[in-house]
Design a protein around this motif. Structure first.
Motif, mmCIF file in Angstrom:
data_model
loop_
_atom_site.group_PDB
_atom_site.id
_atom_site.type_symbol
_atom_site.label_atom_id
_atom_site.label_comp_id
_atom_site.label_asym_id
_atom_site.label_seq_id
_atom_site.Cartn_x
_atom_site.Cartn_y
_atom_site.Cartn_z
ATOM 1 N N ARG A 174 -8.238 7.115 2.820
ATOM 2 C CA ARG A 174 -7.337 6.538 3.794
ATOM 3 C C ARG A 174 -6.900 7.603 4.789
ATOM 4 O O ARG A 174 -6.567 8.727 4.423
ATOM 5 C CB ARG A 174 -6.105 5.968 3.093
ATOM 6 N N LEU A 175 -6.911 7.248 6.039
ATOM 7 C CA LEU A 175 -6.398 8.120 7.087
ATOM 8 C C LEU A 175 -5.102 7.484 7.540
ATOM 9 O O LEU A 175 -5.020 6.266 7.697
ATOM 10 C CB LEU A 175 -7.404 8.207 8.227
ATOM 11 N N GLU A 176 -4.079 8.301 7.731
ATOM 12 C CA GLU A 176 -2.744 7.735 7.876
ATOM 13 C C GLU A 176 -2.558 6.900 9.140
ATOM 14 O O GLU A 176 -1.632 6.132 9.244
ATOM 15 C CB GLU A 176 -1.689 8.825 7.791
ATOM 16 N N ARG A 177 -3.408 7.107 10.094
ATOM 17 C CA ARG A 177 -3.210 6.395 11.347
ATOM 18 C C ARG A 177 -4.450 5.618 11.755
ATOM 19 O O ARG A 177 -5.543 5.885 11.265
ATOM 20 C CB ARG A 177 -2.873 7.383 12.463
ATOM 21 N N GLN A 178 -4.254 4.749 12.694
ATOM 22 C CA GLN A 178 -5.390 4.008 13.207
ATOM 23 C C GLN A 178 -6.235 4.898 14.103
ATOM 24 O O GLN A 178 -5.719 5.702 14.860
ATOM 25 C CB GLN A 178 -4.910 2.808 14.014
ATOM 26 N N LEU A 179 -7.512 4.730 14.001
ATOM 27 C CA LEU A 179 -8.439 5.469 14.861
ATOM 28 C C LEU A 179 -8.966 4.527 15.939
ATOM 29 O O LEU A 179 -9.263 3.367 15.670
ATOM 30 C CB LEU A 179 -9.602 6.019 14.039
ATOM 31 N N VAL A 180 -9.028 5.074 17.131
ATOM 32 C CA VAL A 180 -9.472 4.230 18.263
ATOM 33 C C VAL A 180 -10.453 5.023 19.133
ATOM 34 O O VAL A 180 -10.667 6.215 18.925
ATOM 35 C CB VAL A 180 -8.277 3.784 19.137
ATOM 36 N N ASN A 181 -11.014 4.348 20.101
ATOM 37 C CA ASN A 181 -11.887 5.000 21.080
ATOM 38 C C ASN A 181 -11.101 5.941 21.982
ATOM 39 O O ASN A 181 -9.963 5.644 22.345
ATOM 40 C CB ASN A 181 -12.503 3.948 22.009
ATOM 41 N N LEU A 182 -11.703 7.018 22.403
ATOM 42 C CA LEU A 182 -11.158 7.803 23.502
ATOM 43 C C LEU A 182 -11.193 6.898 24.741
ATOM 44 O O LEU A 182 -12.252 6.373 25.094
ATOM 45 C CB LEU A 182 -12.025 9.050 23.739
ATOM 46 N N ASN A 218 -4.368 -2.631 7.532
ATOM 47 C CA ASN A 218 -4.998 -2.382 8.828
ATOM 48 C C ASN A 218 -4.215 -1.419 9.704
ATOM 49 O O ASN A 218 -4.662 -1.048 10.780
ATOM 50 C CB ASN A 218 -5.245 -3.688 9.559
ATOM 51 N N GLN A 219 -3.020 -1.007 9.231
ATOM 52 C CA GLN A 219 -2.299 0.007 10.000
ATOM 53 C C GLN A 219 -2.917 1.395 9.796
ATOM 54 O O GLN A 219 -2.610 2.330 10.510
ATOM 55 C CB GLN A 219 -0.821 0.014 9.628
ATOM 56 N N TYR A 220 -3.764 1.475 8.787
ATOM 57 C CA TYR A 220 -4.464 2.735 8.543
ATOM 58 C C TYR A 220 -5.913 2.609 8.992
ATOM 59 O O TYR A 220 -6.412 1.532 9.244
ATOM 60 C CB TYR A 220 -4.452 3.084 7.044
ATOM 61 N N SER A 221 -6.560 3.763 9.046
ATOM 62 C CA SER A 221 -8.008 3.737 9.163
ATOM 63 C C SER A 221 -8.565 4.293 7.873
ATOM 64 O O SER A 221 -7.873 4.972 7.112
ATOM 65 C CB SER A 221 -8.476 4.584 10.349
ATOM 66 N N MET A 263 0.832 -1.207 0.000
ATOM 67 C CA MET A 263 0.000 0.000 0.000
ATOM 68 C C MET A 263 0.864 1.254 0.000
ATOM 69 O O MET A 263 0.364 2.365 -0.068
ATOM 70 C CB MET A 263 -0.882 0.029 1.255
ATOM 71 N N ALA A 264 2.197 1.060 0.083
ATOM 72 C CA ALA A 264 3.089 2.221 0.101
ATOM 73 C C ALA A 264 2.916 3.041 -1.158
ATOM 74 O O ALA A 264 2.962 4.258 -1.134
ATOM 75 C CB ALA A 264 4.534 1.771 0.236
ATOM 76 N N GLU A 265 2.688 2.390 -2.264
ATOM 77 C CA GLU A 265 2.646 3.097 -3.544
ATOM 78 C C GLU A 265 1.372 3.880 -3.774
ATOM 79 O O GLU A 265 1.225 4.531 -4.781
ATOM 80 C CB GLU A 265 2.879 2.115 -4.708
ATOM 81 N N CYS A 266 0.448 3.831 -2.863
ATOM 82 C CA CYS A 266 -0.780 4.575 -3.127
ATOM 83 C C CYS A 266 -0.628 6.049 -2.771
ATOM 84 O O CYS A 266 -1.469 6.853 -3.120
ATOM 85 C CB CYS A 266 -1.968 3.966 -2.398
ATOM 86 N N GLY A 267 0.483 6.397 -2.105
ATOM 87 C CA GLY A 267 0.822 7.808 -1.920
ATOM 88 C C GLY A 267 -0.046 8.556 -0.938
ATOM 89 O O GLY A 267 -1.104 8.093 -0.538
ATOM 90 N N GLY A 268 0.393 9.716 -0.549
ATOM 91 C CA GLY A 268 -0.362 10.552 0.376
ATOM 92 C C GLY A 268 -1.070 11.650 -0.374
ATOM 93 O O GLY A 268 -1.056 11.701 -1.599
ATOM 94 N N VAL A 269 -1.658 12.548 0.390
ATOM 95 C CA VAL A 269 -2.393 13.651 -0.231
ATOM 96 C C VAL A 269 -1.439 14.557 -0.985
ATOM 97 O O VAL A 269 -1.791 15.150 -1.987
ATOM 98 C CB VAL A 269 -3.147 14.457 0.846
ATOM 99 N N ASP A 270 -0.215 14.620 -0.525
ATOM 100 C CA ASP A 270 0.735 15.554 -1.113
ATOM 101 C C ASP A 270 1.553 14.951 -2.257
ATOM 102 O O ASP A 270 2.495 15.550 -2.719
ATOM 103 C CB ASP A 270 1.682 16.089 -0.020
#
Lengths: 687, 687
Positions: A378-386, A339-342, A1-8
């Motif tokens: 894709r969000l770069e990080r995992q999202l979790v509960n407060l 799964n490392q992303y959300s 998934m590295a090749e899918c790039g970021g927003v920038d």
């Protein structure tokens, strides 16, 4: 998934207009920049016998494409009539132009593994993915809030046959049961009985039939109910029992209905028994027998309610039809550990749930069988509960469910429509040097207006309709036409940065007032000083006292809310002028963390993992949520395990009315969790 | 039940020939003396719409009649074509002749309660009532030994629909589940698909069809097995899956077969799930879907084996078709508490199980649909397990199962046929003053010969065929023609009584020898003297030593075995001459108790309750079983919880051969239960 790039990553040659519209050539256009794509050919029932001449529109092909530029997943579902268009597109755009022959390599992926992977993915990443279906209720769908803790669950996949799968973790599932009486049986027996070959037509027939003319009911045998066994008179004693000896002809409709009941009830009972046997309370139904068909959802729901006496709910999935494609894609991208992303549903790029009521627009109905799209950002990080949520499983971010509250829905849809002109203007203004911004802004206007119209008729299209989802949809549409931050030129956000002196003082004093206001009633400083306070900020706010402070701000832009990036710069500037802030930063008593959100609202069950970690480490004992979006539209009823203060100025007169106060009232809602001495927990005071 | 009378009630005007033969007028003749009778009208599927003009032979009527004279229950199953014959009979014989109109009062009994009552009754009272069906095994049926402890169990009643009933005790049952996919569905859908209206014909079609041409198999979808899910290629993925899209015509046979599989598998899975959920291992199947139909028994068995991986067995009942009638009768007779008695199947008056293999006699097959009879003899007391059985649940009385041992079966059937002349002669001789005894004896000969012929072809007709059942059948047939005790004039039994001196001495010395023989090898007197010894005697034997003695003899006559009544008189006479016996009786160290049996063999699981009580009270620690019938044909392998001695003279050369010894060898089998010091446990020594 590295090749899918970021927003920038570079958008070289990629048109800034990313709108996806029908017909097919438009649909496939977005595939152009895909690095990786998977075609999940779903040939239903016919055991993968593909015949190009056979234009059976019931066969669906699905394409899952990972677009490089925006870190976004596109899933398109379309009829096989369009497969050639798709292949043409692939030949023309995706394959080396020197290659004259397209070589298709089919990786035979394990179907069930893909299905489960897809299911885990949507359950984890798409809020309101699952819903309860209630035919006769005010709102046809009752959506379930999705939480990171999705296991264990039971998946009942009703394709040709039925597979009953117990899913215990991301990688552990087991087919614990199954049945040969499934969608293929409805279709096959239905075809033999009615001479109707099309699945949808059979369902249509069923929806018009009277099963009691074919089925033998309890009352047909006993003259009424069979009380001592607890059987009501209307219960089906024997499916097709009346056709055993009666010499009359039975109508196609009645037979189709009887068949549907027979199969749905049977599956319902099996599902219940397996759920009980394995002690599972979450039971999801999928497969082509279910897929958006109100009749089958209704009969399955009815059956589950009957057999479990309400103990187990039949849950359906909004994106059930995509599970296989999503899973196949994820399996192909496994080395990138998706799964490392959300991920979040992009409301602009997704079709949304179609109306399933029988009186709906036939055009819309047809669409669900031809094209249907799902886009996920894709969000770069995992999202979790407060970690401070009192009961994560019952937490619902949104204060009002507009799907159920028709009056509020009317108002807010009107409200967002009214505000549209202003947003368009602001969008254009945010890109003053780009000539075609006007054109794009117009497209945005059309798109968002169309979304609002759709939501008026199908408020359930993306799960529960809320002020938050309306705001998010607008952000997504703006982003779709490359207006990622229409407020970037607006001083209300940047004023702190642009005019460093005055506003900061104003801001500080405002915060002081705030502190005084909260302290004055004797709330916050009654006990010993708090260890650490967590602030969720919108477009104002910064505070430092004896208590450690964690400032959580948006990861991405939304309205004029300050983003974490901006807040970093801002805080440094303030620190240069203010010794308290400077000391706080230096001594690590003031920490800036991104929330993981890009919304003007706040979902405490989808927060950046780092924020959750900091909150835990600092032993946070006070949460302050401020602003209309975060404290009123969402989280007004959120229960936390520590002290909390929700505050906002009601800047909307309709809402002020509803809450029983006046426009510009200030809401302070201070709550102490059960077990601690609690104060008057809500106050609406005039500002 | 008080009014049904005992064996000794007056037989006024009742012919001594009680043989029941077809046709109907003969059938109903036995009803003449009935005080009480119940007609259980079973109108299948058609919800009790009775139409006299409608001569649908699939409808069965059942009559249960309690005959006054012999304390016997008659159950007759016949086609409704004969209902008028039955009503005529009732009018002519049972109703006051002045009454011109028969007033039928229908007590609507609770169907399920009747069914369960009937089921409990047959499970408790008819040995080998339940069986496992194995289509391809040497013997189609594997019968289960029935024990008094029948609860809890699961009853799957497959009528029009399916009822799944958990039975926990005589009065406690609960319908824990059910399904509308049952026999009515097979019939109804089958009729629609094949235009065949008759249930039996549909089953015939099914037995000739190939389900794989209609069903979609796993291999049709995946090209082979789906290994990762553990699904074999031949597994049905979707019932009728191929008929969904294929344009071809499907044969009636194939569709019927597919339907049968679909329904059987579904019921099988439901049964397994409910059995697991309620932790029940005994699962009985009944209802008209099952009733004697090999195809449905096979598919249900197959399904149960598949779903439980062999953990649960599908059990069927020989008298399943009578359950409702039996239960209705019992319910009507409730104030008489029928459960205070025990009942036994009368092999002479019962039809027995029909062959179900497809190549059987069509006449026989037809019979099962027209007339079928069950007669049960009442035994005045409850029968219970011998308390000294090591493991009552695994106790099997019979040493050789002739149903499975074809060689032994051949021999014994030949043997009993050969002995028939002698028995007929003895029967006639036992009634020298009654002129028509000859005629009756001839009828007995015909009947028993016919039984033997039937058993040659259908060894499973009355459960497992054994030497015991062959002997019992002969006794029942003799009794049927009023030869209750053909040995009554034979000196071998009465010699002790008739010639009081010599034989007693011989007997005593024989018993002394016996004691010496058993004591000599150092078996019995190694330890302290036994507290109490229980003797099961046949046509010899009486012993009194320091040990208390309980002498158990037959309740009713069988061959030349001494009965309890005879033994009472005999013992008194001996006591008058022998001080040891006299003292034993006086001091209550010698007790005579009836066994509860009227067979030359011995079933330790069906003993008179009083005997069991005495055995317990006396703390019996030695059991002596003697004679071929009690110690060789039965109980040779019986395991007891105390010391036991089985002894017999092998009076049959074929059997001696089999056992590896010579004719007139004496078998002493002395056993000490595990835990006690054990001796050489079996010895075959020449006499």
């Amino acid at each position: 998934m590295a090749e899918c790039g970021g927003v920038d990553s570079s958008t070289s040659g990629h048109t800034m207009d990313k709108s996806i519209t029908l017909p097919p050539d438009e649909i496939f256009r977005n595939l152009e920049n895909a690095k990786r794509f998977a075609i999940d050919i779903v040939a239903k029932v016919r055991s993968f016998e593909h015949n190009a001449k056979d234009a059976d529109s019931d066969k669906l092909y699905e394409i899952s494409v990972q677009e490089e530029v925006t870190a976004r997943l596109h899933f398109i579902k379309f009829e096989n009539a369009y497969i050639e268009t798709c292949l043409d597109f692939i030949r023309d755009h995706l394959v080396n132009t020197e290659t004259k022959v397209i070589k298709a390599t089919v990786d035979k992926e394990d179907e069930m593994t893909c299905l489960i992977k897809g299911c885990n993915f949507v359950l984890r990443n798409i809020p309101h993915e699952a819903f309860v279906y209630a035919k006769h209720a005010d709102s046809e769908f009752r959506f379930q809030t999705t939480h990171p803790d999705i296991f264990p669950y039971l998946l009942i996949n009703i394709g040709s046959g039925v597979s009953i799968v117990k899913v215990e973790s991301e990688d552990k599932f087991e087919r614990i049961g199954g049945s040969s009486i499934g969608g293929g049986t409805f279709w096959g027996l239905g075809a033999l009985l009615t001479k109707t070959k099309r699945f949808d037509e059979l369902l249509q027939l069923a929806s018009k039939g009277q099963h009691a003319s074919v089925d033998m009911l309890v009352k047909d045998i006993y003259g009424g109910s069979y009380g001592s066994l607890g059987l009501t008179g209307d219960l089906i004693a024997s499916s097709f029992g009346k056709s055993a000896t009666a010499d009359k002809e039975f109508s196609k409709e009645d037979m189709a209905k009887s068949l549907l009941h027979m199969i749905s009830n049977d599956i319902g009972q099996l599902a219940c028994l397996y759920a009980k046997l394995h002690n599972l309370s979450r039971v999801y139904f999928g497969g082509f027998f279910i897929r958006g068909h109100p009749v089958t959802m209704h009969t399955i729901t009815y059956s589950i309610n009957f057999f479990t006496k309400g103990e187990v709910q039949a849950l359906f999935l909004r994106h059930e039809g995509y599970l296989g494609a999503i899973g196949a894609f994820l399996k192909g991208a496994e080395e990138d550990n998706p799964n490392q992303y959300s991920w979040g549903e992009n409301y602009a790029g997704s079709s949304g749930l179609m109306s399933v009521s029988p009186d709906m627009n036939p055009m819309q109905r047809a669409r669900s069988g031809t094209f249907d799209m799902l886009e996920m950002d894709r969000l770069e990080r995992q999202l979790v509960n407060l970690p401070l949520l009192q009961d994560p499983s019952s937490y619902i971010p949104d204060t009002v469910d507009l799907t159920e509250d028709a009056l509020a829905r009317e108002y807010w849809l009107y409200c967002f429509e009214e505000a549209l002109d202003g947003v368009v203007k602001r969008a254009v203004a945010s890109q003053p040097d780009i000539p075609e911004a006007n054109e794009r802004a117009e497209k945005f206007r059309q798109k968002y207006r169309h979304k609002l119209q759709t939501l008026r008729h199908q408020p359930f299209a993306y799960g529960s309709l809320t002020v938050r989802s309306l705001l998010d949809t607008r952000e997504h549409c703006l982003n779709e036409f490359n207006f990622p931050d229409p407020y970037s030129k607006i001083t209300s956000k940047w004023s702190l940065l642009v005019m460093p002196h005055m506003p900061i003082i104003v801001l500080m004093s405002a915060l002081d007032n705030l502190c005084l206001k909260t302290i004055h009633p004797g709330f916050l400083l009654q006990g010993p000083p708090h260890k650490c306070a967590l602030f969720f900020v919108d477009n104002s706010g910064l505070l430092s006292r004896g208590t450690e402070v964690v400032l959580a701000s948006n990861s991405g832009p939304a309205l004029n809310d300050v983003t974490n990036g901006e807040l970093q710069i801002l805080t440094e500037r303030i620190a240069a002028m203010d010794p308290v802030i400077q000391a706080g930063l230096r001594e690590d008593r003031l920490t800036l963390v991104q929330s993981g959100s890009s919304s003007p609202c706040l979902d405490l069950s989808r927060l950046d993992k780092v924020l959750a970690m900091v909150v835990r480490e600092r032993q946070t004992d006070l949460v302050i949520i401020e602003g209309m979006g975060r404290a009123i539209h969402t989280n007004y009823y959120a229960m936390l395990s520590c002290e909390s203060l929700k505050m906002a100025v009601i800047k909307n007169s309709w809402l002020a009315d509803r809450l029983g106060g006046k426009l510009f009232s200030v809401v302070f809602k201070y709550e102490v969790p059960a077990g601690k001495p609690s104060q008057d927990s809500a106050a609406l005071t005039p500002s």
